[in-house]
Enzyme design. Structure first.
Site, PDB file in Angstrom:
ATOM      1  CG  ASP A   8     -10.906  38.753  -2.816  1.00 29.33           C
ATOM      2  OD1 ASP A   8     -10.635  38.631  -1.603  1.00 29.33           O
ATOM      3  OD2 ASP A   8     -11.728  39.593  -3.234  1.00 29.33           O
ATOM      4  CG  HIS A  99     -32.033  22.352   7.504  1.00 28.05           C
ATOM      5  ND1 HIS A  99     -32.918  23.222   8.105  1.00 28.05           N
ATOM      6  CD2 HIS A  99     -31.921  21.295   8.358  1.00 28.05           C
ATOM      7  CE1 HIS A  99     -33.330  22.716   9.252  1.00 28.05           C
ATOM      8  NE2 HIS A  99     -32.729  21.547   9.443  1.00 28.05           N
ATOM      9  CG  HIS A 135     -34.003  19.139   5.018  1.00 27.86           C
ATOM     10  ND1 HIS A 135     -34.484  20.419   5.235  1.00 27.86           N
ATOM     11  CD2 HIS A 135     -34.013  18.523   6.222  1.00 27.86           C
ATOM     12  CE1 HIS A 135     -34.770  20.557   6.508  1.00 27.86           C
ATOM     13  NE2 HIS A 135     -34.494  19.420   7.138  1.00 27.86           N
TER      14      HIS A 135
HETATM   15  C1  RB5 Z   1     -12.312  43.391  -2.940  1.00 33.18           C
HETATM   16  O1  RB5 Z   1     -11.863  44.649  -2.608  1.00 33.18           O
HETATM   17  C2  RB5 Z   1     -13.683  43.132  -2.354  1.00 33.18           C
HETATM   18  O2  RB5 Z   1     -14.643  43.785  -3.123  1.00 33.18           O
HETATM   19  C3  RB5 Z   1     -13.963  41.657  -2.292  1.00 33.18           C
HETATM   20  O3  RB5 Z   1     -13.004  41.030  -1.508  1.00 33.18           O
HETATM   21  C4  RB5 Z   1     -15.298  41.243  -1.699  1.00 33.18           C
HETATM   22  O4  RB5 Z   1     -15.520  41.827  -0.468  1.00 33.18           O
HETATM   23  C5  RB5 Z   1     -16.453  41.339  -2.595  1.00 33.18           C
HETATM   24  O5  RB5 Z   1     -17.582  40.959  -2.284  1.00 33.18           O
END
Ligand code: RB5
Length: 148
Positions: A8, A99, A135
């Protein structure tokens, strides 16, 4: 081995570093599914894109990144067949392969520095599952939880 990589907006820079590290390995093919800039996107959508390539067999493994690595690892682990490991150190990265046979590595772009992340990735892509009986049994039990 084909590895699909996605992040992201919280980890665009670290994704670029991860791709650089993966380029060190001649036997690794990569696919980058984005995101490619700082515009806000939802990490579950990225997890779905990356993991979809694994569950359909288009890719062998995946690396997912968000700000902390937490949200995207939780999202990835909701997808059937995925074992995503959020790793902030090399030992965990090695164990997640030996594992847990993790097929997805999660990293936090706002948490883990470029140097440590590079070592985590190198370790994770070069470590094989130990294939130990205990495992295998635990992984089978873990994956059976998907159907309960
Ligand atoms: C985005 O701002 C942030 O929430 C995301 O990158 C992440 O850290 C979520 O777990």
């Amino acid at each position: 081995m084909k590895i699909v990589v996605g992040c992201d907006h919280g980890a665009v820079e670290l994704k670029a570093e991860v791709l650089k590290v993966l380029a060190e390995f001649k036997d690794i093919e990569t696919e980058d599914v984005g995101t490619f800039n700082s515009e806000s996107v939802d990490y579950p959508d990225i997890a779905e894109k990356v993991c979809g390539k694994i569950t359909t067999g288009e890719a062998d493994r995946g690396i997912v990144l968000c700000g902390t690595g937490i949200g995207i690892s939780i999202a990835a682990n909701k997808i059937k067949g995925i074992r995503a490991a959020l790793c902030g150190d090399v030992f965990s990265a090695r164990m997640s392969r030996e594992h847990n046979d993790a097929n997805v590595l999660a990293l936090g772009g706002r948490v883990t520095g470029i140097g440590p992340a590079g070592e985590i990735v190198r370790t994770w892509v070069t470590t094989e599952f130990s294939n130990g009986e205990r495992h295998i049994r635990r992984i089978e039990k873990m994956m059976a939880l998907e159907n309960k």
